[in-house]
Design an enzyme around this catalytic site. Structure first.
Site, PDB file in Angstrom:
ATOM      1  N   TYR A 240       0.829  -1.198   0.000  1.00  0.00           N
ATOM      2  CA  TYR A 240       0.000   0.000   0.000  1.00  0.00           C
ATOM      3  C   TYR A 240       0.867   1.253   0.000  1.00  0.00           C
ATOM      4  O   TYR A 240       0.606   2.213  -0.741  1.00  0.00           O
ATOM      5  CB  TYR A 240      -0.921  -0.017   1.215  1.00  0.00           C
ATOM      6  CG  TYR A 240      -1.891   1.135   1.292  1.00  0.00           C
ATOM      7  CD1 TYR A 240      -3.126   1.069   0.645  1.00  0.00           C
ATOM      8  CD2 TYR A 240      -1.585   2.286   2.009  1.00  0.00           C
ATOM      9  CE1 TYR A 240      -4.035   2.123   0.726  1.00  0.00           C
ATOM     10  CE2 TYR A 240      -2.478   3.339   2.086  1.00  0.00           C
ATOM     11  CZ  TYR A 240      -3.689   3.255   1.441  1.00  0.00           C
ATOM     12  OH  TYR A 240      -4.574   4.303   1.507  1.00  0.00           O
TER      13      TYR A 240
ATOM     14  N   LYS B  67       0.957   4.231  -2.874  1.00  0.00           N
ATOM     15  CA  LYS B  67       0.647   5.613  -2.547  1.00  0.00           C
ATOM     16  C   LYS B  67       1.847   6.531  -2.766  1.00  0.00           C
ATOM     17  O   LYS B  67       1.687   7.727  -3.060  1.00  0.00           O
ATOM     18  CB  LYS B  67       0.132   5.714  -1.113  1.00  0.00           C
ATOM     19  CG  LYS B  67      -1.250   5.092  -0.921  1.00  0.00           C
ATOM     20  CD  LYS B  67      -2.291   5.706  -1.856  1.00  0.00           C
ATOM     21  CE  LYS B  67      -3.696   5.186  -1.595  1.00  0.00           C
ATOM     22  NZ  LYS B  67      -4.692   5.787  -2.519  1.00  0.00           N
TER      23      LYS B  67
END
Length: 255
Positions: A148, A152
């Site tokens: 993740y 991002k």
């Protein structure tokens, strides 16, 4: 009337953006996976505002879903003035213990969809000579929260570069890097709300407030919240080994 296209529109930050743009008088195109939830939201928006709310069911983890949204962005009969890419994808576990197909889905939603929707929006907005793009990154971009964080970080870097590229075209691009937000996302990720101290959380409406204020000021990045903003700046300058050490200690959950 200008149109705002919002992905991830049926919950959390995306839903807050949808309501804010609708109340400001923008027609909205609501994008999410579940048609029933989209229909309920569109009905509520049209009931309480004077705008049109179009629903666009699309699963951005699938090629067809991404293509569907790109085709709507390309439609110049009712052109996209604002794109908010708020669709998220919770992985919630370490890379090597996850299912490969789920990692691929996360990559498609958070990276590939970001790139392709932004590409089509930029092309459309350049023809019109104006527009705005808001991409949801995360404070996790500076952390070590598994895949993740990597996704991002890409969104943040990409958005900053695109903001510079499109500034001369009167197109504003903003990367929003929130910390933990009071939405259902952490439930999807399998992380308890107790993983972060209560004072560090912000609401979806606070995210929208900060984003629209930053956009109006011409900023390319914003981290909503004073403490969060200071933390984000600190993580940029401290040695990365410090953040990795904290992450290994469990203070930063996998998202």
């Amino acid at each position: 009337m200008s149109v705002a296209i919002i992905t991830g529109a049926t919950s959390g930050i995306g839903k807050a953006f949808a309501w804010r743009f609708a109340r400001a008088g923008h027609d909205v195109v609501l994008v999410a996976r579940h048609e029933d939830s989209l229909a309920v939201l569109a009905q509520e928006i049209e009931q309480y505002t004077e705008v049109n709310a179009q629903i666009l069911p699309a699963d951005l983890s699938l090629e067809q879903g991404i293509r569907t949204v790109c085709e709507r962005i390309d439609d110049m009969t009712n052109p996209c003035a604002v794109l908010v890419h708020a669709a998220g994808f919770a992985l919630g576990t370490e890379f090597t213990t996850n299912i490969e197909a789920r990692e691929q889905d996360g990559l498609r939603v958070m990276v590939e969809a970001t790139m392709r929707l932004n590409y089509h929006a930029a092309q459309s907005m350049q023809k019109r000579g104006a527009g705005a793009i808001i991409n949801l990154s995360s404070m996790a971009a500076r952390m070590d929260a598994g895949t993740y964080s990597a996704h991002k970080a890409w969104v943040l870097s990409f958005s900053l570069a695109l903001a510079d590229e499109l500034r001369a075209d009167n197109i504003r691009v903003l990367a929003v890097t929130p910390g933990p937000v009071k939405t259902a996302f952490f439930d999807y990720a399998g992380n308890s709300a107790n993983a972060m101290p209560a004072f560090f959380w912000v609401s979806a409406d606070q995210i929208v407030d900060a984003a629209l204020h930053a956009l109006a000021q011409g900023k390319a990045q914003v981290t909503p919240g004073i403490l969060q903003s200071i933390t984000m700046a600190a993580m940029k300058i401290v040695p990365s080994v410090v953040v990795r050490t904290i992450s290994r200690g469990g203070a930063i959950p996998h998202l």
